[in-house]
Design a protein around this motif. Structure first.
Motif, PDB file in Angstrom:
ATOM      1  N   LYS A 113       0.811  -1.219   0.000  1.00 54.47           N
ATOM      2  CA  LYS A 113       0.000   0.000   0.000  1.00 54.47           C
ATOM      3  C   LYS A 113       0.848   1.274   0.000  1.00 54.47           C
ATOM      4  CE  LYS A 113      -0.638  -0.061   5.050  1.00 54.47           C
ATOM      5  NZ  LYS A 113      -1.657  -0.123   6.136  1.00 54.47           N
ATOM      6  N   ASN A 114       2.118   1.184   0.380  1.00 54.60           N
ATOM      7  CA  ASN A 114       2.977   2.367   0.397  1.00 54.60           C
ATOM      8  C   ASN A 114       3.687   2.619  -0.930  1.00 54.60           C
ATOM      9  OD1 ASN A 114       2.419   3.004   3.125  1.00 54.60           O
ATOM     10  ND2 ASN A 114       3.938   1.508   3.827  1.00 54.60           N
ATOM     11  N   THR A 115       3.402   1.806  -1.926  1.00 54.74           N
ATOM     12  CA  THR A 115       4.008   1.993  -3.250  1.00 54.74           C
ATOM     13  C   THR A 115       3.561   3.326  -3.850  1.00 54.74           C
ATOM     14  OG1 THR A 115       3.986  -0.407  -3.626  1.00 54.74           O
ATOM     15  CG2 THR A 115       4.238   1.009  -5.554  1.00 54.74           C
ATOM     16  N   ASN A 116       4.504   4.095  -4.357  1.00 55.52           N
ATOM     17  CA  ASN A 116       4.211   5.401  -4.962  1.00 55.52           C
ATOM     18  C   ASN A 116       3.701   5.187  -6.390  1.00 55.52           C
ATOM     19  OD1 ASN A 116       4.196   8.011  -6.034  1.00 55.52           O
ATOM     20  ND2 ASN A 116       6.054   8.613  -4.972  1.00 55.52           N
TER      21      ASN A 116
END
Length: 293
Positions: free
Chosen positions: A34-37
């Protein structure tokens, strides 16, 4: 026409199956990723596949962008980039498949050899550790840089008028595309070496486009499928570029007709060289940390 229709139908069916597998993986991993840019990755991937459609190649641009902004783990790069290339190359192949009247025996032989190479390569690469991935990609990127600079200085033959290969030349091309398919799974794009091989074997340079695009499209089904099964990729990053990369393909194919590709090729050549150096430095730093510990 029947064979061409079967190729086109296979591309569509393969693309849909790939999307199903990728979305299924994303659903399983969406919390951990979920923290993927996705905005930065989507923009880089869209631009890279725009360039890819012009024959420049997308892997080097993606690697440079992801490394520069630290968007992906090095270990996930090969699987993620192979998955990101799948839908874009499907659309490229569908667009260019009928643009040049390439000999179908040559086309089918090179597609099959690339797929076999990618299948073997993906099974091996997905089990490599991070340091080995860095080392392999360093060598691969240096090779691509040399090919690009040699092409820019017109050191390659200009090719010929042939739209097909037979005998020894066809055998060489089959072996070459097998190797290029395997190398694609470690982050070296197939386009540059395949285009070079087409020139060297005396074929019309235009023949490189349907050959390399169809080869990449079909081999991506095999390589990406293996990476997805082993979950050796960032599925969120792959999914967003499946969208933005396809948009980039259509813009390049149908709108931009007068872009200075030579200038873009020079830029990417330096980017590839820079990325190879930074990847090598990452490998050195990892080695130093290992020795220190």
């Amino acid at each position: 026409m029947t064979i061409l229709f079967l190729l086109q139908a296979s591309l569509v069916v393969g693309g849909l199956l790939f999307l199903y597998m990728l979305i299924s993986l994303w659903r399983r991993k969406r919390e951990s990723e979920k923290n993927t840019n996705v905005i930065a990755i989507g923009l880089i991937g869209g631009f890279a596949n725009f360039c890819d459609t012009l024959g420049v190649g997308s892997f080097a641009i993606k690697t440079a962008g992801y490394k520069q902004f630290k968007l992906l783990d090095d270990k996930d790069l090969p699987g993620t980039m192979n998955a990101q290339a799948t839908m874009a190359t499907v659309f490229q192949a569908l667009i260019f498949l009928t643009a040049v009247n390439v000999d179908l025996t040559t086309l089918l032989s090179l597609i099959v050899s690339a797929c076999v190479g990618a299948t073997v390569g993906a099974r091996l690469v997905s089990n490599f550790d991070r340091q080995l991935i860095r080392l392999i990609m360093t060598g691969a990127l240096f090779i691509v840089a040399l090919l690009m600079f040699a092409g820019q200085f017109h050191l390659f033959p200009l090719g010929g008028d042939a739209l097909g290969l037979t005998g020894e030349k066809l055998t060489i091309a089959i072996i070459g595309n097998f190797i290029f398919g395997a190398l694609m799974t470690v982050g070296i794009g197939l386009y540059a070496p395949c285009m070079t091989m087409i020139y060297l074997l005396g074929m019309n340079p235009l023949a490189a486009f349907p050959i390399m695009m169809c080869s990449c499209a079909f081999l991506c089904f095999f390589s990406s499928g293996n990476f997805i099964k082993k979950e050796a990729l960032n599925s969120r990053a792959a999914l967003v570029v499946a969208i933005t990369g396809s948009i980039g393909v259509f813009i390049a194919a149908f709108i931009v007709k007068s872009l200075d590709v030579e200038m873009l090729s020079w830029l990417v050549s330096f980017v590839v060289l820079y990325t190879a150096i930074t990847m090598f430095r990452s490998w050195q730093q990892g080695r130093e940390r290992t020795v220190t510990n």
